[in-house]
Design an enzyme around this catalytic site. Sequence first.
Site, PDB file in Angstrom:
ATOM      1  CB  CYS A   2      -0.862   0.016   1.497  1.00 37.73           C
ATOM      2  SG  CYS A   2      -1.859  -1.510   1.448  1.00 37.73           S
ATOM      3  NE  ARG A  27       3.499   1.569  -6.491  1.00 35.30           N
ATOM      4  CZ  ARG A  27       4.180   0.989  -5.406  1.00 35.30           C
ATOM      5  NH1 ARG A  27       4.949  -0.122  -5.644  1.00 35.30           N
ATOM      6  NH2 ARG A  27       4.136   1.582  -4.002  1.00 35.30           N
ATOM      7  CD1 TRP A  77      -2.076  -5.410  -3.503  1.00 36.63           C
ATOM      8  CD2 TRP A  77      -3.076  -4.071  -5.394  1.00 36.63           C
ATOM      9  NE1 TRP A  77      -2.197  -6.085  -4.699  1.00 36.63           N
ATOM     10  CE2 TRP A  77      -2.921  -5.437  -5.803  1.00 36.63           C
ATOM     11  CE3 TRP A  77      -3.716  -2.973  -6.148  1.00 36.63           C
ATOM     12  CZ2 TRP A  77      -3.134  -5.866  -6.887  1.00 36.63           C
ATOM     13  CZ3 TRP A  77      -4.346  -3.820  -7.330  1.00 36.63           C
ATOM     14  CH2 TRP A  77      -3.766  -5.219  -7.785  1.00 36.63           C
ATOM     15  CG  ASN A 103       3.094  -0.625   2.791  1.00 37.81           C
ATOM     16  OD1 ASN A 103       2.711  -1.860   2.483  1.00 37.81           O
ATOM     17  ND2 ASN A 103       4.017  -0.058   2.404  1.00 37.81           N
ATOM     18  N   GLY A 104       1.911  -3.541   4.611  1.00 38.62           N
ATOM     19  CA  GLY A 104       2.414  -4.524   5.225  1.00 38.62           C
ATOM     20  C   GLY A 104       1.398  -5.818   5.451  1.00 38.62           C
ATOM     21  CD  GLU A 486       6.396 -16.271 -17.715  1.00 37.55           C
ATOM     22  OE1 GLU A 486       5.542 -16.957 -18.456  1.00 37.55           O
ATOM     23  OE2 GLU A 486       6.372 -15.342 -17.337  1.00 37.55           O
ATOM     24  CE  LYS A 490       6.720 -12.481 -19.311  1.00 34.35           C
ATOM     25  NZ  LYS A 490       6.026 -13.092 -18.226  1.00 34.35           N
ATOM     26  CD  GLU A 493       4.689 -10.839 -22.527  1.00 34.16           C
ATOM     27  OE1 GLU A 493       3.761 -10.408 -22.633  1.00 34.16           O
ATOM     28  OE2 GLU A 493       4.974 -11.757 -21.494  1.00 34.16           O
ATOM     29  CG  HIS A 509       9.696 -35.977 -31.533  1.00 32.79           C
ATOM     30  ND1 HIS A 509       9.897 -37.325 -31.960  1.00 32.79           N
ATOM     31  CD2 HIS A 509      10.351 -36.176 -29.945  1.00 32.79           C
ATOM     32  CE1 HIS A 509      10.128 -38.201 -30.832  1.00 32.79           C
ATOM     33  NE2 HIS A 509      10.494 -37.614 -30.089  1.00 32.79           N
ATOM     34  CE  LYS A 608      -0.036  -6.609 -15.025  1.00 32.14           C
ATOM     35  NZ  LYS A 608       1.050  -7.379 -15.336  1.00 32.14           N
TER      36      LYS A 608
HETATM   37  C1  F6R Z   1       2.639 -12.500 -20.043  1.00 30.64           C
HETATM   38  C2  F6R Z   1       1.183 -12.031 -19.395  1.00 30.64           C
HETATM   39  C3  F6R Z   1       0.083 -12.703 -19.993  1.00 30.64           C
HETATM   40  C4  F6R Z   1      -0.967 -13.002 -18.901  1.00 30.64           C
HETATM   41  C5  F6R Z   1      -2.227 -13.548 -19.201  1.00 30.64           C
HETATM   42  C6  F6R Z   1      -3.026 -14.054 -18.127  1.00 30.64           C
HETATM   43  O1  F6R Z   1       3.620 -11.857 -19.640  1.00 30.64           O
HETATM   44  O2  F6R Z   1       1.308 -11.272 -18.844  1.00 30.64           O
HETATM   45  O3  F6R Z   1       0.241 -13.873 -20.706  1.00 30.64           O
HETATM   46  O4  F6R Z   1       0.105 -13.937 -18.111  1.00 30.64           O
HETATM   47  O5  F6R Z   1      -2.690 -12.516 -19.982  1.00 30.64           O
HETATM   48  O6  F6R Z   1      -3.390 -13.013 -17.303  1.00 30.64           O
HETATM   49  P1  F6R Z   1      -4.116 -13.220 -15.834  1.00 30.64           P
HETATM   50  O7  F6R Z   1      -2.901 -14.012 -15.120  1.00 30.64           O
HETATM   51  O8  F6R Z   1      -4.243 -11.798 -15.661  1.00 30.64           O
HETATM   52  O9  F6R Z   1      -5.044 -13.994 -16.106  1.00 30.64           O
END
Ligand code: F6R
Length: 613
Positions: A2, A27, A77, A103-104, A486, A490, A493, A509, A608
Amino acid sequence: MCGIIGVTGAADALDVLLDGLERLEYRGYDSAGIALLDHEEIFRARVADGTHSVTTLRKVVKADYRQRAAGIGHVRWATHGHPSEGNAHPHLDCSGRLAIIHNGIVENHSQLAARLIKAGHVMVSETDTEVLGHLVEEQLRRSGGLLEAVRAALAEVRGSFSIAVMSADDPELIVAARRISPLIIGIDGAVSYLASDIPALLGRTRNLLALDDDQIAELRPGSVRVTDLDGQIVEPRQLIVDWDVESAQKGGYDNFMTKEIHEQPRAVADTLAGRVDASGTIVLDQLLLSDEILSGLSKIVVVACGSSFHAGLVAKYAFERWARLPVEVDIASEFRYRDPVLDETCLVVGVSQSGETVDTLQAMRHARESGARVIVVCNVVDSSMAREADGVLYTRAGPEVGVAATKTVVAQIVALELLGLHLAQVRGSLSGAEVAGVLDEMRQLEQLLEETIGRAAAVEEVAEAVAGARDFFFLGRHAGYPTALEGALKLKELSYLHAEGYPGGELKHGPLAVIEPGCVVVAVATGGPLKEKMLANVAEVKARGATVIVLAEDGDDEVAAVADFVISVPAASDLLSPVKDIVPLQQLASYLARSRGLDVDRPRNLAKTVTVE
Ligand code: F6R
């Protein structure tokens, strides 16, 4: 995670609080509140209006708030209790003359609350913070002084905190303290400030001091006195601030992603906090599934998208080994179209940082309609998934601004593995000593992550060396396979380069056909049970001219002999390794994106929160 702010001695205290909260709000908090004091009363206003909370707060404060010279403010948060006006800070004690922001996480809040309620205190929120307020109130009755009361209360608290407390009996005084969660103090002439983050105070003062763990500050207009928990005077650290507001919001890092990579140790520690009791029993109190239900499960199905899906894949290895239950992991957008076989003995686990991803939400709804028990692992309290599921296991990674998931993913892995251990405990599939052994290792993850993140310069060198490549293949086996997936996600993207993740055994394969000079292969060869086989895969791609980067454990000379570049990470057991192995892959993606001049926080075409199918 927070944000907090406080001021005493300011003619424009209300503006200090609102402007400061605005600078923290970027944020994405869920609620906000302020309290201003004089001898007569506390003027408190709180709103839960999502990311608009501070704007709304500005509209609801009344003119007479302006006449107060001291106050505290908070953007929340949610971790304990859903986002609502009633759970927003500041919280008051029973007398209504003491206000607190925090906060915590107070890990032992349930035990403290039980004792305080028995002693006659009335709790009106679901938060751990309110418990802290009543604890100070109790001590205030005994000691008579706010500083002594805060000191005595904190001696009973387990967990992390930065707090600020005010009492209408001494309205020029703010008592603030910290353990783990950050807290800074600012003095400018006759005005004293406190805040959790530097941006809240920039524009007001650059004369900043930082409190260390277990230090308590008494702020009065234009002065501060800092003591430790034993009452000894200590000299707070001076902070040199040469940041502008924008870089301060990013904690001095170049971008939010880098900041959030550095927040991963905290995210993991907070996700573990308070979830193992003194007897070593894992307590996941919001799961709301009885031991009888958990003992009678016949299978687990994980549904998720993107990075959350990768966290789910890691969990598969843990659930199967520890809880001895069959596990399926499904891409959420595919799940409900394959007519899955489900009944009330199936546990469906949605995994989502946002809790709003429509594919995962729909998959969970489908599972519920089919009679399965449905829980969610998510980072946003009171999100749609959290509201609809039978139970919730929150990751406590704090708000994540960068579009690419970083700290939320490692927190998901840790939360899911805690769930796996909980199932093993309830079902008796692991001994007490085995569970205790894994928990001990999990507690070390915070330190391992710190160490891994601290090696960024070595990853940067590797990134520079391969900056001209256009095709990347990430290979892994066992729990290293989701790590590879992963890493590839990363990289693609953030850098828009071609990147694919494969299980090493799949190479011959198909994918081997495209391996040629110019390709970069990133092999995850940390100490899993299939490391030797992974190295055989490395030999195959090397023989075809690929440039090979191997992720290996410290001191692994065997790997150094076959790789073009080695990225070393500290050792951990196979199922916990992904938590820290993901870090250099995040850094590699970020450096390659930067070398191409791209904005790592806002990759093109991505959002996001994905609320469309
Ligand atoms: C990759 C990324 C996306 C999310 C995906 C699921 O860096 O951020 O692949 O992981 O869109 O999103 P959530 O976790 O919000 O369901």
